[in-house]
Design a protein around this motif. Structure first.
Motif, mmCIF file in Angstrom:
data_model
loop_
_atom_site.group_PDB
_atom_site.id
_atom_site.type_symbol
_atom_site.label_atom_id
_atom_site.label_comp_id
_atom_site.label_asym_id
_atom_site.label_seq_id
_atom_site.Cartn_x
_atom_site.Cartn_y
_atom_site.Cartn_z
ATOM 1 N N GLY A 87 -2.094 -5.830 -1.143
ATOM 2 C CA GLY A 87 -1.165 -4.950 -0.434
ATOM 3 C C GLY A 87 -1.167 -3.526 -0.908
ATOM 4 N N THR A 88 -2.254 -3.088 -1.556
ATOM 5 C CA THR A 88 -2.268 -1.721 -2.083
ATOM 6 C C THR A 88 -2.773 -0.700 -1.060
ATOM 7 O OG1 THR A 88 -4.423 -2.201 -3.092
ATOM 8 C CG2 THR A 88 -2.468 -2.432 -4.482
ATOM 9 N N GLY A 89 -3.359 -1.173 0.021
ATOM 10 C CA GLY A 89 -3.736 -0.303 1.132
ATOM 11 C C GLY A 89 -3.095 -0.832 2.399
ATOM 12 N N TRP A 90 -2.389 0.020 3.127
ATOM 13 C CA TRP A 90 -1.652 -0.458 4.288
ATOM 14 C C TRP A 90 -2.584 -0.713 5.468
ATOM 15 C CZ3 TRP A 90 0.453 4.813 3.164
ATOM 16 C CH2 TRP A 90 -0.097 5.819 3.961
ATOM 17 N N PHE A 91 -2.012 -1.274 6.542
ATOM 18 C CA PHE A 91 -2.726 -1.406 7.810
ATOM 19 C C PHE A 91 -1.846 -0.865 8.923
ATOM 20 C CE2 PHE A 91 -3.497 -3.624 11.821
ATOM 21 C CZ PHE A 91 -4.793 -3.167 12.065
ATOM 22 N N TRP A 92 -2.459 -0.025 9.773
ATOM 23 C CA TRP A 92 -1.701 0.568 10.883
ATOM 24 C C TRP A 92 -2.639 0.919 12.024
ATOM 25 C CZ3 TRP A 92 3.104 0.446 12.201
ATOM 26 C CH2 TRP A 92 3.607 1.317 13.174
#
Length: 442
Positions: free
Chosen positions: A299-304
């Motif tokens: 979870g250290t890089g988001w997704f959008w």
């Protein structure tokens, strides 16, 4: 063929090939959009669609937090103010499941559009119950932008593996040079679930924090949340710019492009703009490494994804679908490449675009972005098991209100208006109340 001629030809083709002929009586459609660079480019190119179809567009351009407030209110009340909305991977499946959005399944049968060219992770994130509810303009995760010249001048070694946040803070401190107008790091401080909490949420994940336990009990007063928010506040107070609690994505992007920031952990979608010499003073001095980890790398890089959707309340669905097809087509991405440069093409959405030789030549970092996006797993975002999906957000309707409140509390702590402990105690109390009211907590 000139760019204008090609724009017109493509607009006509995409107005008609979907079986949506230009109306004998022209219509005006209203589009609610955020004031990000890729959307501004779309506004500049949209007259081609207007000229080809005879329709016109009323653009309602809003700051990100305001856009979310306006669109949420309108869609929930069936207000009908907008024919197209820019929304994202949080709102789309929730609103689609409530039948607030027009299904777009017909695009799957359109060979010209080629929906299969859109990365599955992106398509799935914009779907609910087997139905597609939005078409993506771009998708992103987060990584670290850094100034190669400043790292070299300060003797700071560029990490070759994912650094920890402790190591990142040490880098930022060495690079911090406010007397010369350069800050060690620029991070989101403006309150909002999609503003400061996008970054703070991934820091919390890195520190082992969860929004909720497996029984949906809020965990905002946990030691992990305290460690994460304390780290964030200290980082920004020690190595950030003044007034950071007023800075969101766009403000920090402007600061970085103006040479004011040595590091910035934010959206991969900004890479093209930052590396574009037409728009950035540090285009040839910027590179990237992974967003930091701490006790975990989950979870250290988001997704959008920023995507276009049609509210079920729109009375102009045919015209709206015509615009969606034009604005998210392969040909549209080519238009951007030819008119703005291939470094400026929206990223992370279409496989064919990311593999285009023109794109790879102009943006050699493109493969890195795609690999980073596709490595994100929203179904496994935290160190410990949790009942929700979503990396920087929790995919439940109640999160918007909770996330905004927590964002306000964290911004207050950053501004020195409260302590971290007070901010998190208030956040915990609010979240418990909201989750009890919604029936998650018995």
């Amino acid at each position: 063929m000139s760019i204008k001629t090609k724009l017109l030809t493509t607009a006509v083709g995409f107005g008609l090939s979907a079986g949506i002929a230009a109306s004998a009586m022209a219509e005006e459609i209203t589009i609610a959009t955020v004031n990000n660079a890729d959307m501004i480019t779309m506004q500049e190119l949209a007259p081609a669609w207007e000229e080809a179809t005879g329709n016109t567009i009323n653009w309602v351009v809003l700051e990100e937090n305001v856009l979310r407030q306006r669109t949420t209110t309108d869609i929930a009340t069936g207000g009908g103010s907008f024919d197209i909305m820019f929304i994202g991977a949080y709102e789309t499946p929730i609103w689609g499941a409530k039948d607030w959005l027009t299904p777009l399944n017909d695009f799957a049968d359109d060979a010209d559009y080629d929906l299969e060219d859109v990365f599955p992770l992106v398509r799935n994130g914009l779907s609910a119950n087997g139905n597609l509810y939005a078409l993506p303009l771009y998708s992103e995760t987060s990584f670290t932008f850094y100034r190669t010249d400043l790292f070299e001048a300060a003797g700071v070694e560029v990490p070759t593996a994912q650094p920890t946040y402790e190591e990142f803070a040490e880098m930022a401190a060495k690079l911090h040079d406010p007397d010369n107008g350069v800050y060690g790091t620029c991070q989101r401080g403006k309150a909002g679930w999609g503003e400061n909490m996008a970054f703070v949420g991934t820091v919390a994940n890195a520190f082992g924090a969860d929004w909720f336990d497996m029984d949906w009990n809020p965990q905002l007063d946990s030691p992990e949340w305290n460690a994460a928010v304390t780290y964030y506040v200290d980082l920004m107070n020690n190595s950030g710019p003044p007034g950071a609690s007023a800075n969101g994505h766009n403000e920090n992007r402007a600061l970085f492009k103006d040479g004011k920031c040595a590091t910035w952990v934010d959206a991969t979608s900004a890479a093209g703009d930052v590396r574009n010499p037409e728009t950035s003073s540090v285009a040839d001095k910027t590179d990237f490494f992974q967003a930091p980890k701490q006790v975990t790398d989950k979870g250290t890089g988001w997704f959008w994804s920023w995507a276009l959707a049609i509210p079920a309340s729109s009375k102009k669905v045919d015209e709206a679908k015509s615009f969606l097809k034009w604005a998210t087509s392969k040909e549209y991405f080519e238009m951007v490449g030819e008119s703005k440069g291939w470094v400026a093409v929206p990223s992370g959405t279409r496989k064919s675009v990311e593999e285009d030789a023109r794109r790879l030549e102009a943006a050699p970092f493109a493969n890195t972005i795609v690999e980073a996006i596709l490595s994100v797993n929203p179904a496994d975002p935290t160190r410990d098991p949790v009942p929700y999906t979503g990396v920087q957000f929790v995919a439940i309707p109640e999160f918007q209100g909770i996330g905004n409140y927590v964002g306000q509390q964290v911004a207050a702590a950053l501004a020195g208006q409260s302590t971290v402990e007070e901010a998190l105690a208030n956040s915990q109390k609010f979240a418990v109340r909201e989750m009890t009211k919604a029936g998650y907590i018995k």
